[in-house]
Design an enzyme around this catalytic site. Structure first.
Site, PDB file in Angstrom:
ATOM      1  N   GLU A 297      -3.129 -60.030  48.755  1.00  0.00           N
ATOM      2  CA  GLU A 297      -1.807 -60.809  48.882  1.00  0.00           C
ATOM      3  C   GLU A 297      -1.595 -61.484  50.094  1.00  0.00           C
ATOM      4  O   GLU A 297      -0.558 -62.351  50.178  1.00  0.00           O
ATOM      5  CB  GLU A 297      -0.605 -59.500  48.985  1.00  0.00           C
ATOM      6  CG  GLU A 297      -0.718 -58.539  50.173  1.00  0.00           C
ATOM      7  CD  GLU A 297      -1.747 -57.309  50.054  1.00  0.00           C
ATOM      8  OE1 GLU A 297      -2.738 -57.606  49.445  1.00  0.00           O
ATOM      9  OE2 GLU A 297      -1.476 -56.576  51.036  1.00  0.00           O
TER      10      GLU A 297
ATOM     11  N   HIS B 287      -7.163 -57.212  50.996  1.00  0.00           N
ATOM     12  CA  HIS B 287      -5.922 -57.631  50.605  1.00  0.00           C
ATOM     13  C   HIS B 287      -5.566 -58.834  49.782  1.00  0.00           C
ATOM     14  O   HIS B 287      -5.756 -59.836  50.476  1.00  0.00           O
ATOM     15  CB  HIS B 287      -5.053 -57.269  51.924  1.00  0.00           C
ATOM     16  CG  HIS B 287      -4.785 -56.147  52.400  1.00  0.00           C
ATOM     17  ND1 HIS B 287      -3.697 -55.380  52.113  1.00  0.00           N
ATOM     18  CD2 HIS B 287      -5.657 -55.407  53.496  1.00  0.00           C
ATOM     19  CE1 HIS B 287      -3.882 -54.021  52.641  1.00  0.00           C
ATOM     20  NE2 HIS B 287      -4.964 -54.102  53.317  1.00  0.00           N
TER      21      HIS B 287
ATOM     22  N   CYS C  20      -6.388 -51.273  49.056  1.00  0.00           N
ATOM     23  CA  CYS C  20      -6.783 -50.657  50.064  1.00  0.00           C
ATOM     24  C   CYS C  20      -6.560 -49.286  50.148  1.00  0.00           C
ATOM     25  O   CYS C  20      -7.269 -48.486  49.169  1.00  0.00           O
ATOM     26  CB  CYS C  20      -6.071 -51.522  51.335  1.00  0.00           C
ATOM     27  SG  CYS C  20      -6.797 -50.937  52.859  1.00  0.00           S
ATOM     28  N   TYR C  21      -5.533 -48.649  50.667  1.00  0.00           N
ATOM     29  CA  TYR C  21      -5.373 -47.268  50.555  1.00  0.00           C
ATOM     30  C   TYR C  21      -5.212 -47.059  49.123  1.00  0.00           C
ATOM     31  O   TYR C  21      -5.355 -46.023  48.632  1.00  0.00           O
ATOM     32  CB  TYR C  21      -3.990 -46.916  51.381  1.00  0.00           C
ATOM     33  CG  TYR C  21      -3.550 -45.417  51.255  1.00  0.00           C
ATOM     34  CD1 TYR C  21      -4.307 -44.576  52.285  1.00  0.00           C
ATOM     35  CD2 TYR C  21      -2.559 -44.985  50.298  1.00  0.00           C
ATOM     36  CE1 TYR C  21      -3.880 -43.315  52.407  1.00  0.00           C
ATOM     37  CE2 TYR C  21      -2.344 -43.620  50.572  1.00  0.00           C
ATOM     38  CZ  TYR C  21      -3.013 -42.743  51.460  1.00  0.00           C
ATOM     39  OH  TYR C  21      -2.757 -41.435  51.309  1.00  0.00           O
TER      40      TYR C  21
ATOM     41  N   VAL D 146      24.448 -68.700  54.200  1.00  0.00           N
ATOM     42  CA  VAL D 146      23.817 -68.909  52.997  1.00  0.00           C
ATOM     43  C   VAL D 146      24.123 -67.648  52.133  1.00  0.00           C
ATOM     44  O   VAL D 146      24.561 -67.798  50.904  1.00  0.00           O
ATOM     45  CB  VAL D 146      22.239 -68.876  52.950  1.00  0.00           C
ATOM     46  CG1 VAL D 146      21.505 -68.941  51.689  1.00  0.00           C
ATOM     47  CG2 VAL D 146      21.698 -70.006  53.985  1.00  0.00           C
ATOM     48  N   ASP D 147      23.974 -66.537  52.743  1.00  0.00           N
ATOM     49  CA  ASP D 147      24.068 -65.152  51.693  1.00  0.00           C
ATOM     50  C   ASP D 147      25.537 -64.935  51.521  1.00  0.00           C
ATOM     51  O   ASP D 147      25.606 -65.018  50.349  1.00  0.00           O
ATOM     52  CB  ASP D 147      23.692 -63.969  52.597  1.00  0.00           C
ATOM     53  CG  ASP D 147      22.471 -64.147  53.270  1.00  0.00           C
ATOM     54  OD1 ASP D 147      21.567 -64.930  52.612  1.00  0.00           O
ATOM     55  OD2 ASP D 147      21.920 -63.286  54.208  1.00  0.00           O
TER      56      ASP D 147
ATOM     57  N   GLY E 196      -1.786 -48.761  53.180  1.00  0.00           N
ATOM     58  CA  GLY E 196      -1.163 -47.654  54.089  1.00  0.00           C
ATOM     59  C   GLY E 196      -1.943 -47.512  55.232  1.00  0.00           C
ATOM     60  O   GLY E 196      -3.042 -47.554  55.153  1.00  0.00           O
TER      61      GLY E 196
ATOM     62  N   LYS F 231      15.128 -63.857  50.853  1.00  0.00           N
ATOM     63  CA  LYS F 231      15.994 -64.957  51.267  1.00  0.00           C
ATOM     64  C   LYS F 231      15.649 -66.315  50.681  1.00  0.00           C
ATOM     65  O   LYS F 231      16.729 -66.980  49.941  1.00  0.00           O
ATOM     66  CB  LYS F 231      15.658 -65.263  52.757  1.00  0.00           C
ATOM     67  CG  LYS F 231      16.671 -66.274  53.336  1.00  0.00           C
ATOM     68  CD  LYS F 231      18.009 -65.846  53.961  1.00  0.00           C
ATOM     69  CE  LYS F 231      18.720 -66.289  54.665  1.00  0.00           C
ATOM     70  NZ  LYS F 231      19.801 -65.535  55.264  1.00  0.00           N
TER      71      LYS F 231
END
Ligand code: XMP
Length: 516
Positions: free
Chosen positions: A174, A172, A83-84, A230-231, A56, A372
């Site tokens: 990720e 991080h 991190c935060y 698609v959706d 954050g 998605k």
């Protein structure tokens, strides 16, 4: 919303929170993001088996720092602070966090001190490349925590309280720039938290069917606006599998679709999937309302209004219609859980915008937990064709906003022919999936040309092809010159009324992807 969620990510406003969720789900472990304002009882009610505290932008000691309930660290659940998140663990647990002499942003090397828990995949002394982005640093950890990885700048780069299964990274794991971050996340999910990778598209389909059945009950008809995208296609397929013939799809042909599009949609949904589709051919009405209109905003407003009128009129003819399917995706939902406060409205699905409020229908949103790419996986699991699942986005106002100037049937015909060539050649080139969109635009510009022995004075087609990850920013695609040459030759030779083709080399920003 799933009743129990194996991993909950508590969001403190990091730009990477969605990415953490995606990385966890890529490991076939279901997770959701909750705001840090969520009361701990509500978090417990979801029966999480592990918690992640996100990064954050704040400082843990700032007066306006986001709220945090330290009881979260006392639940006995495996916890990972990023991190935060790890700074919170330090600050609230009796350690010390202070502003670093200089902000650390970018790549860094972390040395593995102890190969335990999240660092178990590595060897002691091994050096790992990681991505840092922080202004504060931990100067002392609470009792019970030990450093398991350090960097030149940060002695507490990775920390652990092994007995309590609590871990923290100052970096991080990720992001792409931490190349072995996925091994750390996997170690957390499977070795530390003991989770199993059982969240599959097949399991999602089963769960979604059960929850749709529960939501709509045993009576009542559900309607769904079908766009061929698609959706809406995957949402319709799911609802149909759950309630069969009680689903009625409405497909409004506004006359602004691409070549063969209406036929393809009908063949798939009516023919192959046996879904009830109300096909409303409103092309004449749309074109009539667009007569003489050249202003882009006016075009959009007219198309939006007429769509709602046509859709509503058709919906009124359907007995006992009580629910409306919407293709809301998880990123739209996440926007509303941020601790910065819910955004005023969750984005409504472009093509049915404004419908639910006016029609007093309850919403069914079978995709609201999916990203998605997960929607595509679910669609593939249900046997939807590859072409539908990998379609480029197509705007609700259709070809009208690619037909600059007045929208008339003859001009739409020219545009459709040029666009068909673009679609064919892009598909043949094998570049389709590397592009966000590729299409033709008809310009209201005439220029002089010479064809055979004759002088021509015809319109101009612009080709637009862009790369983008979300449509928010985009770069023009560096299409091979040979491909551009083929496109130009074919369009000029095959499409009567066009004697010039140009290629759009503008990025977004400052341009937009569509021309209107
Ligand atoms: P722009 O032109 O704003 O487009 O850069 C960004 C993305 O959004 C699509 N787009 C729309 N999609 N209804 C839609 O469903 C619309 O009115 C609309 N306008 C733009 C566009 O195709 C691109 O992918």
């Amino acid at each position: 919303m799933a009743a129990s969620v194996p991993v909950l990510i508590v969001d403190f406003g990091s730009q990477y929170t969605q990415l953490i969720a995606r990385r966890i789900r890529e490991n076939r472990v279901y997770c959701e993001i909750v705001s840090c304002t969520t009361p701990t009882e509500q978090i417990l009610a979801r029966q999480p088996r592990a918690i992640v505290l996100s990064g954050g932008p704040s400082s843990v000691y700032a007066e306006d720092a986001p709220p945090f309930d330290p009881a979260l660290l006392e639940l006995g659940l495996p916890t990972l602070g990023i991190c935060y998140g790890v700074q919170l663990m330090a600050h609230r647990g009796g350690g010390r966090v202070a502003r670093a002499a200089r902000r650390e942003y970018g790549p860094a090397e972390v040395k593995v001190e102890r190969p335990v828990g999240v660092f178990a995949p590595f060897a002691a002394g091994e050096s790992l490349q990681v991505w840092m982005s922080h202004g504060d640093r931990i100067e002392a950890m609470p009792e019970g925590f030990v450093p398991i990885g350090s960097s030149a700048n940060t002695p507490f780069c990775a920390v652990a309280c092994v007995e309590r299964k609590i871990y923290g990274f100052q970096f991080h794991p990720e992001v792409y720039h931490t190349p072995r971050g996925h091994e750390m996340l996997r170690a957390f999910l499977f070795d530390v938290a003991g989770l199993t990778p059982d969240w599959t598209p097949g399991q999602f389909v089963d769960q979604a069917m059960a929850s749709i059945q529960q939501r709509v009950g045993a009576t009542g008809t559900v309607i769904c606006g079908l766009s061929g995208g698609v959706d809406s296609s995957v949402a319709a397929a799911l609802v149909h599998r759950a309630i069969g013939s009680r689903l009625h799809c409405i497909f409004v042909d506004n006359g602004l679709l691409r070549h063969n599009e209406a036929d393809e949609v009908l063949r798939l949904f009516r023919g192959r999937m046996d879904i009830t589709v109300h096909h409303v051919n409103a092309a004449a009405r749309f074109l009539d309302e667009l007569k003489g209109i050249v202003d882009p905003e006016q075009k959009r407003k007219i198309i939006g209004r007429v769509f709602i009128e046509v859709f509503e009129a058709e919906a009124r003819r359907i007995d006992n219609a009580r629910y409306l399917v919407q293709g809301t995706l998880y990123p739209d939902v996440i926007e509303s859980v941020s601790f910065k406060g819910p955004s005023a409205v969750i984005k409504s699905h472009h093509n049915v915008g404004g419908l639910p409020e006016k029609m007093h229908l309850a919403l069914v949103e079978p995709l609201r937990e999916l990203f998605k790419d997960e929607v595509r996986e679910v669609g593939a699991q249900m046997g939807l064709p590859h072409d539908i699942l990998w379609r480029h986005p197509f705007p609700g106002p259709g070809l009208a906003i690619r037909c600059l100037g007045e929208v008339t049937e003859p001009r739409l015909d020219v545009l459709r022919k040029a666009d068909t060539i673009v679609q064919e050649e892009i598909r043949t080139s094998g570049l389709q999936s590397s592009l966000w969109q590729a299409f033709a635009v008809l310009l209201p510009v005439r220029s002089v040309g010479v064809m055979g022995d004759e002088r021509t004075y015809d319109e101009c087609v612009a080709i637009r092809a862009v790369q983008s990850s979300d449509g928010m920013t985009a770069d023009w695609a560096r299409l091979p010159h040979d491909l551009l040459a083929t496109l130009s030759t074919r369009i000029i030779n095959e499409v009567k009324g066009v004697n010039r083709v140009v290629y759009d080399i503008s990025s977004k920003p400052p341009a937009t992807i569509e021309w209107e």
